[in-house]
Scaffold this active site. Structure first.
Site, PDB file in Angstrom:
ATOM      1  N   TYR A 201       0.863  -1.206   0.000  1.00  0.00           N
ATOM      2  CA  TYR A 201       0.000   0.000   0.000  1.00  0.00           C
ATOM      3  C   TYR A 201       0.893   1.248   0.000  1.00  0.00           C
ATOM      4  O   TYR A 201       0.661   2.183  -0.764  1.00  0.00           O
ATOM      5  CB  TYR A 201      -0.938   0.007   1.211  1.00  0.00           C
ATOM      6  CG  TYR A 201      -1.819   1.251   1.251  1.00  0.00           C
ATOM      7  CD1 TYR A 201      -2.748   1.495   0.240  1.00  0.00           C
ATOM      8  CD2 TYR A 201      -1.701   2.195   2.271  1.00  0.00           C
ATOM      9  CE1 TYR A 201      -3.540   2.644   0.247  1.00  0.00           C
ATOM     10  CE2 TYR A 201      -2.488   3.344   2.294  1.00  0.00           C
ATOM     11  CZ  TYR A 201      -3.408   3.555   1.281  1.00  0.00           C
ATOM     12  OH  TYR A 201      -4.183   4.705   1.289  1.00  0.00           O
TER      13      TYR A 201
ATOM     14  N   THR B 108     -13.496   6.332   7.256  1.00  0.00           N
ATOM     15  CA  THR B 108     -14.364   6.092   6.103  1.00  0.00           C
ATOM     16  C   THR B 108     -14.566   4.570   5.997  1.00  0.00           C
ATOM     17  O   THR B 108     -14.280   3.848   6.948  1.00  0.00           O
ATOM     18  CB  THR B 108     -13.683   6.589   4.800  1.00  0.00           C
ATOM     19  OG1 THR B 108     -12.467   5.849   4.643  1.00  0.00           O
ATOM     20  CG2 THR B 108     -13.380   8.077   4.819  1.00  0.00           C
TER      21      THR B 108
HETATM   22  P1  NAP Z   1     -13.430   4.523   0.869  1.00  0.00           P
HETATM   23  O1  NAP Z   1     -14.517   5.109   1.701  1.00  0.00           O
HETATM   24  O2  NAP Z   1     -13.216   3.049   0.939  1.00  0.00           O
HETATM   25  O3  NAP Z   1     -13.625   4.986  -0.651  1.00  0.00           O
HETATM   26  C1  NAP Z   1     -12.843   4.474  -1.701  1.00  0.00           C
HETATM   27  C2  NAP Z   1     -13.454   4.892  -3.024  1.00  0.00           C
HETATM   28  O4  NAP Z   1     -12.610   4.456  -4.095  1.00  0.00           O
HETATM   29  C3  NAP Z   1     -14.827   4.288  -3.234  1.00  0.00           C
HETATM   30  O5  NAP Z   1     -15.680   5.261  -3.796  1.00  0.00           O
HETATM   31  C4  NAP Z   1     -14.564   3.175  -4.243  1.00  0.00           C
HETATM   32  O6  NAP Z   1     -15.688   3.037  -5.095  1.00  0.00           O
HETATM   33  C5  NAP Z   1     -13.379   3.738  -5.045  1.00  0.00           C
HETATM   34  N1  NAP Z   1     -12.580   2.669  -5.623  1.00  0.00           N
HETATM   35  C6  NAP Z   1     -11.754   1.809  -4.986  1.00  0.00           C
HETATM   36  N2  NAP Z   1     -11.216   0.933  -5.836  1.00  0.00           N
HETATM   37  C7  NAP Z   1     -11.730   1.246  -7.066  1.00  0.00           C
HETATM   38  C8  NAP Z   1     -11.572   0.686  -8.354  1.00  0.00           C
HETATM   39  N3  NAP Z   1     -10.766  -0.366  -8.581  1.00  0.00           N
HETATM   40  N4  NAP Z   1     -12.242   1.245  -9.392  1.00  0.00           N
HETATM   41  C9  NAP Z   1     -13.040   2.313  -9.194  1.00  0.00           C
HETATM   42  N5  NAP Z   1     -13.228   2.898  -7.983  1.00  0.00           N
HETATM   43  C10 NAP Z   1     -12.586   2.354  -6.939  1.00  0.00           C
HETATM   44  O7  NAP Z   1     -12.018   5.167   1.270  1.00  0.00           O
HETATM   45  P2  NAP Z   1     -11.537   6.706   1.411  1.00  0.00           P
HETATM   46  O8  NAP Z   1     -10.914   6.817   2.740  1.00  0.00           O
HETATM   47  O9  NAP Z   1     -12.586   7.661   1.026  1.00  0.00           O
HETATM   48  O10 NAP Z   1     -10.355   6.688   0.331  1.00  0.00           O
HETATM   49  C11 NAP Z   1     -10.261   7.608  -0.749  1.00  0.00           C
HETATM   50  C12 NAP Z   1      -8.799   7.810  -1.104  1.00  0.00           C
HETATM   51  O11 NAP Z   1      -8.110   8.380   0.015  1.00  0.00           O
HETATM   52  C13 NAP Z   1      -8.050   6.524  -1.469  1.00  0.00           C
HETATM   53  O12 NAP Z   1      -7.178   6.781  -2.541  1.00  0.00           O
HETATM   54  C14 NAP Z   1      -7.251   6.221  -0.199  1.00  0.00           C
HETATM   55  O13 NAP Z   1      -6.092   5.465  -0.459  1.00  0.00           O
HETATM   56  C15 NAP Z   1      -6.939   7.628   0.268  1.00  0.00           C
HETATM   57  N6  NAP Z   1      -6.602   7.750   1.700  1.00  0.00           N
HETATM   58  C16 NAP Z   1      -7.459   7.313   2.677  1.00  0.00           C
HETATM   59  C17 NAP Z   1      -7.084   7.416   4.021  1.00  0.00           C
HETATM   60  C18 NAP Z   1      -7.953   6.916   5.128  1.00  0.00           C
HETATM   61  O14 NAP Z   1      -7.462   6.776   6.275  1.00  0.00           O
HETATM   62  N7  NAP Z   1      -9.234   6.674   4.933  1.00  0.00           N
HETATM   63  C19 NAP Z   1      -5.851   7.998   4.352  1.00  0.00           C
HETATM   64  C20 NAP Z   1      -5.018   8.453   3.339  1.00  0.00           C
HETATM   65  C21 NAP Z   1      -5.396   8.329   2.023  1.00  0.00           C
HETATM   66  P3  NAP Z   1     -16.385   1.668  -5.545  1.00  0.00           P
HETATM   67  O15 NAP Z   1     -16.109   0.648  -4.492  1.00  0.00           O
HETATM   68  O16 NAP Z   1     -17.830   2.011  -5.713  1.00  0.00           O
HETATM   69  O17 NAP Z   1     -15.724   1.379  -6.840  1.00  0.00           O
END
Ligand code: NAP
Length: 249
Positions: free
Chosen positions: A150, A185
């Protein structure tokens, strides 16, 4: 921002969902992407703005290019791209980790983000303006135990963002990344394959960022004057000092 076309990947949950809400409230026209169509439809119903839904898996190169090439002229001039789709899969040492999990992360977080960027760029290049914001992570700045792949994927997002900014420098297109620490999230539920108890522990005893906190920082990156490019923004919960030091009660 009124009537600007903004494309958000991963809009069906978390940070992408909250970002869509902030931009909708300012009258942007939104292209909302994700695999889960029913979630995107639910979001669209809540937004008082013009939306266009695109359902594709970012790992599917042909589907990504077909989705953007198929846009009607009225949606083609994307001015802002929020490259947010991504997830972690598993939290394991290299020697026992699943190669399928690795592929999901590298193909989605890295290659998928690159495909979407490449598919959206022609309209920005034609307009000689635009903005791309990539969702990196604190995991793209520091490597933590059991997170090697990751973290690799998010280090790659950081490198790609820097390279893209160099390549687009003459074209007036702003490129930046935002790197959140802990955000509550669906992220950990996906990481732990639906194990809600294990996911909840990630946020126990610490006030994590909300998706809305990150969305408002993204909104700031988009709202500054066009001469300003926020290149790199790290955003942490107050009680998280870095990937290792977190004050939990
Ligand atoms: P989340 O609630 O799990 O949302 C992830 C989103 O990405 C969902 O809308 C999902 O949509 C989409 N997605 C994932 N894989 C996909 C694929 N193969 N094709 C199309 N869409 C895809 O998580 P989040 O926290 O909002 O994460 C959003 C971003 O922030 C990510 O890049 C994550 O790495 C980053 N981030 C998160 C955190 C944290 O602690 N939460 C920290 C740092 C960075 P579908 O499942 O409907 O496709």
């Amino acid at each position: 921002m009124k009537n600007q076309i903004i494309c958000i990947t991963g809009a069906s949950s978390g940070i992408g969902w909250a970002t869509a809400k902030i931009f909708a409230n300012q009258g942007a026209r939104l292209i909302l992407c994700g695999r889960r169509k029913e979630k995107l439809e639910k979001l669209e119903q809540q937004l008082q703005t013009d939306c266009h839904l695109l359902c594709f898996d970012v790992r599917d190169r042909n589907a990504v290019f077909a989705a953007f090439e198929g846009l009607a002229d009225s949606w083609k001039k994307i001015e802002v791209l929020i490259n947010n789709a991504g997830n972690a899969h598993g939290l394991d040492p290299v020697q026992t980790a699943s190669v399928d999990d690795w592929e999901a992360m590298i193909d989605g977080n890295v290659k998928g983000l690159m495909y979407v960027t490449k598919a959206v760029l022609p309209s920005m290049i034609a307009a000689q303006k635009g903005q791309i914001i990539n969702l990196g992570s604190l995991a793209g700045k520091e490597v933590y135990p059991n997170g090697s792949v990751y973290c690799s994927s998010k280090f790659a997002v950081d490198a790609f963002t820097q390279g893209l900014r160099i390549d687009l420098n003459t074209l007036g297109i702003r490129v930046g990344a935002i790197h959140p620490g802990l955000v509550e999230t669906e992220f950990s539920q996906v990481r732990f394959k639906g194990d809600k108890e294990r996911a909840a522990k990630v946020y126990q005893g610490i006030e994590a960022l909300t998706a809305e906190d990150v969305a408002s920082a993204i909104n700031y990156m988009v709202s500054v004057p066009e001469r300003v490019a926020i290149a790199d923004l790290v955003i942490l919960p107050t009680r998280q000092a870095n990937a290792y030091i977190q004050h939990r009660t």
